[in-house]
Write a protein that holds these residues in place. Structure first.
Motif, PDB file in Angstrom:
ATOM      1  N   LEU A  21       0.869  -1.174   0.000  1.00 31.76           N
ATOM      2  CA  LEU A  21       0.000   0.000   0.000  1.00 31.76           C
ATOM      3  C   LEU A  21       0.907   1.225   0.000  1.00 31.76           C
ATOM      4  O   LEU A  21       1.914   1.251   0.699  1.00 31.76           O
ATOM      5  CB  LEU A  21      -0.881   0.051   1.259  1.00 31.76           C
ATOM      6  N   SER A  22       0.540   2.220  -0.784  1.00 29.98           N
ATOM      7  CA  SER A  22       1.368   3.437  -0.758  1.00 29.98           C
ATOM      8  C   SER A  22       0.497   4.659  -0.982  1.00 29.98           C
ATOM      9  O   SER A  22      -0.569   4.575  -1.609  1.00 29.98           O
ATOM     10  CB  SER A  22       2.462   3.368  -1.819  1.00 29.98           C
TER      11      SER A  22
ATOM     12  N   GLY B 241      -4.034   6.937  -2.935  1.00 28.20           N
ATOM     13  CA  GLY B 241      -3.095   5.845  -2.691  1.00 28.20           C
ATOM     14  C   GLY B 241      -3.185   4.772  -3.752  1.00 28.20           C
ATOM     15  O   GLY B 241      -4.043   4.823  -4.636  1.00 28.20           O
ATOM     16  N   ALA B 242      -2.273   3.804  -3.663  1.00 28.50           N
ATOM     17  CA  ALA B 242      -2.216   2.729  -4.651  1.00 28.50           C
ATOM     18  C   ALA B 242      -1.983   1.397  -3.942  1.00 28.50           C
ATOM     19  O   ALA B 242      -1.439   1.352  -2.842  1.00 28.50           O
ATOM     20  CB  ALA B 242      -1.087   3.003  -5.636  1.00 28.50           C
ATOM     21  N   VAL B 243      -2.434   0.327  -4.609  1.00 29.43           N
ATOM     22  CA  VAL B 243      -2.249  -1.037  -4.088  1.00 29.43           C
ATOM     23  C   VAL B 243      -1.490  -1.839  -5.142  1.00 29.43           C
ATOM     24  O   VAL B 243      -1.911  -1.877  -6.302  1.00 29.43           O
ATOM     25  CB  VAL B 243      -3.623  -1.724  -3.836  1.00 29.43           C
ATOM     26  N   ASP B 244      -0.379  -2.447  -4.763  1.00 22.68           N
ATOM     27  CA  ASP B 244       0.365  -3.329  -5.663  1.00 22.68           C
ATOM     28  C   ASP B 244       0.419  -4.716  -5.049  1.00 22.68           C
ATOM     29  O   ASP B 244       0.559  -4.848  -3.832  1.00 22.68           O
ATOM     30  CB  ASP B 244       1.799  -2.821  -5.858  1.00 22.68           C
TER      31      ASP B 244
ATOM     32  N   VAL C 163      -7.865  -3.900  -6.629  1.00 23.61           N
ATOM     33  CA  VAL C 163      -8.121  -3.357  -5.286  1.00 23.61           C
ATOM     34  C   VAL C 163      -7.759  -1.864  -5.284  1.00 23.61           C
ATOM     35  O   VAL C 163      -6.663  -1.485  -5.690  1.00 23.61           O
ATOM     36  CB  VAL C 163      -7.299  -4.091  -4.199  1.00 23.61           C
ATOM     37  N   GLU C 164      -8.686  -1.053  -4.824  1.00 26.24           N
ATOM     38  CA  GLU C 164      -8.484   0.392  -4.794  1.00 26.24           C
ATOM     39  C   GLU C 164      -8.282   0.817  -3.342  1.00 26.24           C
ATOM     40  O   GLU C 164      -9.010   0.357  -2.454  1.00 26.24           O
ATOM     41  CB  GLU C 164      -9.753   1.042  -5.359  1.00 26.24           C
ATOM     42  N   LEU C 165      -7.308   1.682  -3.105  1.00 21.54           N
ATOM     43  CA  LEU C 165      -7.035   2.140  -1.738  1.00 21.54           C
ATOM     44  C   LEU C 165      -7.815   3.426  -1.461  1.00 21.54           C
ATOM     45  O   LEU C 165      -7.773   4.369  -2.252  1.00 21.54           O
ATOM     46  CB  LEU C 165      -5.533   2.392  -1.575  1.00 21.54           C
ATOM     47  N   VAL C 166      -8.529   3.444  -0.342  1.00 18.99           N
ATOM     48  CA  VAL C 166      -9.273   4.645   0.056  1.00 18.99           C
ATOM     49  C   VAL C 166      -8.722   5.074   1.410  1.00 18.99           C
ATOM     50  O   VAL C 166      -8.760   4.300   2.374  1.00 18.99           O
ATOM     51  CB  VAL C 166     -10.789   4.337   0.176  1.00 18.99           C
TER      52      VAL C 166
END
Ligand SMILES: Nc1ncnc2c1ncn2[C@@H]1O[C@H](COP(=O)(O)OP(=O)(O)OP(=O)(O)O)[C@@H](O)[C@H]1O
Ligand SMILES: O=P(O)(O)OC[C@H]1O[C@H](OP(=O)(O)OP(=O)(O)O)[C@H](O)[C@@H]1O
Length: 230
Positions: free
Chosen positions: A28-29, A39-42, A47-50
């Motif tokens: 997560l970043s 933010g972003a998820v790798d 998956v979307e980061l909220v």
């Protein structure tokens, strides 16, 4: 399609949440500038980061606006009526430990138990003509706990922060707040009642029971849960 993962946007829970996911292969970043809440998820597709306030994550989960969310159990139980019908705990994350407790001035030598508190509350009302004030932001949990403990003659006053200071400021006689190291209580000359805590909390990964159940989202959720080992 994507599923939405809500995590605390700042403070003590954010960094440890990022670490917990990172250790399990999901990075997560935060993206953008330091103050931008994106933010972003790798590591897992779809998956979307909220990024949200920890205090808002229970409501967003209950409404199904996020599918998964990390927050403290204290906030879920306080903010959601019948919380277990709205969210499902998937994993306790092993950080963000805090106890919700009742504390009184250390100089109240006769008050150590809930029975003592009840007696002190009755005496307080008789003397002052109004009910003893307990400052808290955990209204629902504290009211239930005191009802079960047989404490009647009190009133809750709302305090959304710096709660331990309300006694010195003469806006409350007792407090109900979370503690982890106990330093804030000690610094404010308060003692915890010698009773089990109202609640023991820690950071937990929750799934919304209203989460979108389309085949594609189910698959993403399953992949993410398998990757995380939950
Ligand atoms: N001193 C502490 N030690 C460990 N955990 C804590 C401590 N204080 C709070 N927590 C936990 O951290 C979580 C988030 O609390 P916090 O007050 O930071 O969130 P919040 O109410 O959303 O605040 P904000 O709106 O400023 O983001 C809660 O579940 C709480 O139990
Ligand atoms: O037992 P301790 O380790 O001393 O921690 C307890 C303190 O931490 C939390 O406050 P926070 O830092 O969130 O600030 P707040 O009072 O503004 O909510 C909590 O409300 C206590 O005040």
């Amino acid at each position: 399609m994507t599923i939405k993962l809500g995590v605390p946007s700042k403070g003590r829970l954010m960094e440890k949440t990022f670490d917990w996911f990172g250790e399990r292969g999901v990075t997560l970043s935060r993206t953008g500038s330091e103050r931008e809440y994106s933010g972003a998820v790798d590591g897992v597709d779809g998956v979307e980061l909220v990024l949200l306030s920890a205090g808002e994550i229970p409501r967003e989960l209950a409404a199904g606006r996020i599918d998964l969310g990390v927050t403290g159990t204290d906030l879920v139980r306080e903010k959601l009526v019948q919380w277990d019908q709205k969210v499902e705990p998937l994993a306790e994350l092993g950080f963000g430990f805090a106890d919700l407790i009742i504390a009184v001035p250390a100089c109240w030598v006769d008050v150590d138990t809930l029975d003592d508190l009840d007696a002190a509350a009755a005496a307080f009302r008789a003397k002052h003509g109004f009910r003893m004030r307990i400052a808290t932001k955990y209204h629902r949990l504290v009211r239930d706990y005191l009802r079960m403990g047989g404490v009647a003659d009190y009133q809750l006053v709302d305090s959304q922060g710096a709660t331990e200071g309300t006694i010195r400021n003469l806006t409350a006689e007792a407090v109900a707040d979370i503690t982890s190291t106990g330093e804030t209580l000690r610094a404010n000359h308060l003692k915890i009642l010698d009773e089990p805590p109202v609640l023991k909390s820690q950071a937990t990964l929750f799934r919304s029971r209203l989460s979108d159940k389309s085949d594609e989202n189910r698959e993403i959720m399953q992949t993410l849960c398998n990757t995380l080992g939950v």
